[in-house]
Design an enzyme around this catalytic site. Structure first.
Site, PDB file in Angstrom:
ATOM      1  N   GLY A 129      -6.575  19.096   6.447  1.00 13.68           N
ATOM      2  CA  GLY A 129      -5.718  17.446   6.102  1.00 13.68           C
ATOM      3  C   GLY A 129      -6.362  17.132   6.048  1.00 13.68           C
ATOM      4  O   GLY A 129      -5.494  16.197   5.757  1.00 13.68           O
TER       5      GLY A 129
ATOM      6  N   HIS B  13      -8.426   8.476  12.519  1.00 12.33           N
ATOM      7  CA  HIS B  13      -6.916   7.581  13.333  1.00 12.33           C
ATOM      8  C   HIS B  13      -5.992   9.027  13.774  1.00 12.33           C
ATOM      9  O   HIS B  13      -6.122  10.360  13.150  1.00 12.33           O
ATOM     10  CB  HIS B  13      -5.970   7.442  11.762  1.00 12.33           C
ATOM     11  CG  HIS B  13      -6.288   8.367  10.838  1.00 12.33           C
ATOM     12  ND1 HIS B  13      -7.206   8.835  10.178  1.00 12.33           N
ATOM     13  CD2 HIS B  13      -5.138   9.618  10.125  1.00 12.33           C
ATOM     14  CE1 HIS B  13      -6.938  10.535   8.577  1.00 12.33           C
ATOM     15  NE2 HIS B  13      -5.377  10.305   9.645  1.00 12.33           N
TER      16      HIS B  13
HETATM   17  P1  AMP Z   1      -4.618  12.541   7.696  1.00 13.65           P
HETATM   18  O1  AMP Z   1      -3.978  13.600   6.185  1.00 13.65           O
HETATM   19  O2  AMP Z   1      -4.837  13.435   8.922  1.00 13.65           O
HETATM   20  O3  AMP Z   1      -6.571  12.228   7.555  1.00 13.65           O
HETATM   21  O4  AMP Z   1      -3.832  11.584   7.214  1.00 13.65           O
HETATM   22  C1  AMP Z   1      -3.895  10.778   6.591  1.00 13.65           C
HETATM   23  C2  AMP Z   1      -2.164  10.176   7.070  1.00 13.65           C
HETATM   24  O5  AMP Z   1      -2.202   8.578   6.001  1.00 13.65           O
HETATM   25  C3  AMP Z   1      -1.043  10.364   5.680  1.00 13.65           C
HETATM   26  O6  AMP Z   1       0.011  10.529   6.965  1.00 13.65           O
HETATM   27  C4  AMP Z   1       0.015   9.612   5.072  1.00 13.65           C
HETATM   28  O7  AMP Z   1       0.149   9.475   4.305  1.00 13.65           O
HETATM   29  C5  AMP Z   1      -0.924   8.183   5.907  1.00 13.65           C
HETATM   30  N1  AMP Z   1      -0.896   6.695   4.307  1.00 13.65           N
HETATM   31  C6  AMP Z   1      -1.404   6.836   3.763  1.00 13.65           C
HETATM   32  N2  AMP Z   1      -2.148   5.885   2.635  1.00 13.65           N
HETATM   33  C7  AMP Z   1      -1.008   5.341   3.694  1.00 13.65           C
HETATM   34  C8  AMP Z   1      -0.802   3.059   3.792  1.00 13.65           C
HETATM   35  N3  AMP Z   1      -1.117   3.017   2.571  1.00 13.65           N
HETATM   36  N4  AMP Z   1      -0.517   3.094   4.748  1.00 13.65           N
HETATM   37  C9  AMP Z   1      -0.530   4.074   5.888  1.00 13.65           C
HETATM   38  N5  AMP Z   1      -0.413   4.592   5.984  1.00 13.65           N
HETATM   39  C10 AMP Z   1      -0.234   5.820   4.784  1.00 13.65           C
END
Ligand code: AMP
Ligand code: ZN
Length: 118
Positions: free
Chosen positions: A97, A104
């Site tokens: 995912g 992060h």
């Molecule tokens: P992952 O799927 O573990 O790589 O997490 C990426 C996360 O980043 C997801 O939960 C998204 O909702 C979040 N995300 C994507 N774009 C942004 C943004 N511009 N600001 C804050 N969160 C974001």
């Protein structure tokens, strides 16, 4: 080079202030901001300011790994979920995912969290 900003990286752009974010905590080495698509009442992302693609790469910089976890713990206290319990998630690889390849930690809480995760 490891840790250098990547031009095409969304989270490097957030760290640089080029893309807006709802910042919760800004430390010397990490930034914490609210996930744009929250999956729980508290859903905060903690990133190292330096670019590492995933947790294993970050682990090559032990103090920075500790900083990310320390900031995650501070977020839990600030959000008032440290007593009720919370989860720190590092999705690693697209099969698990991961969609943004700047490491992060998701800090999730404020609701019941099932185990095992989906
Ligand atoms: P992952 O799927 O573990 O790589 O997490 C990426 C996360 O980043 C997801 O939960 C998204 O909702 C979040 N995300 C994507 N774009 C942004 C943004 N511009 N600001 C804050 N969160 C974001
Ligand atoms: Zn990055």
């Amino acid at each position: 080079m490891a840790g250098e900003p990547q031009a095409d990286c969304l989270f490097c752009k957030i760290v640089a202030g080029e893309v807006p974010a709802d910042v919760v905590l800004d430390t010397a080495t990490t930034l914490a901001f609210r996930d744009i698509n929250p999956q729980a009442p508290t859903h905060v992302l903690v990133v190292p300011k330096a670019h590492y693609p995933n947790a294993a790469a970050l682990a090559a910089e032990p103090p920075l790994s500790a900083d990310v976890l320390s900031t995650a713990g501070q977020i839990a206290r600030l959000e008032g979920i440290d007593e009720s319990g919370y989860r720190i998630v590092l999705n690693t690889g697209s099969g698990a995912g991961q969609t943004v390849f700047h490491v992060h930690a998701h800090v999730l809480g404020g609701r019941g969290l099932r185990w095992p995760p989906g």
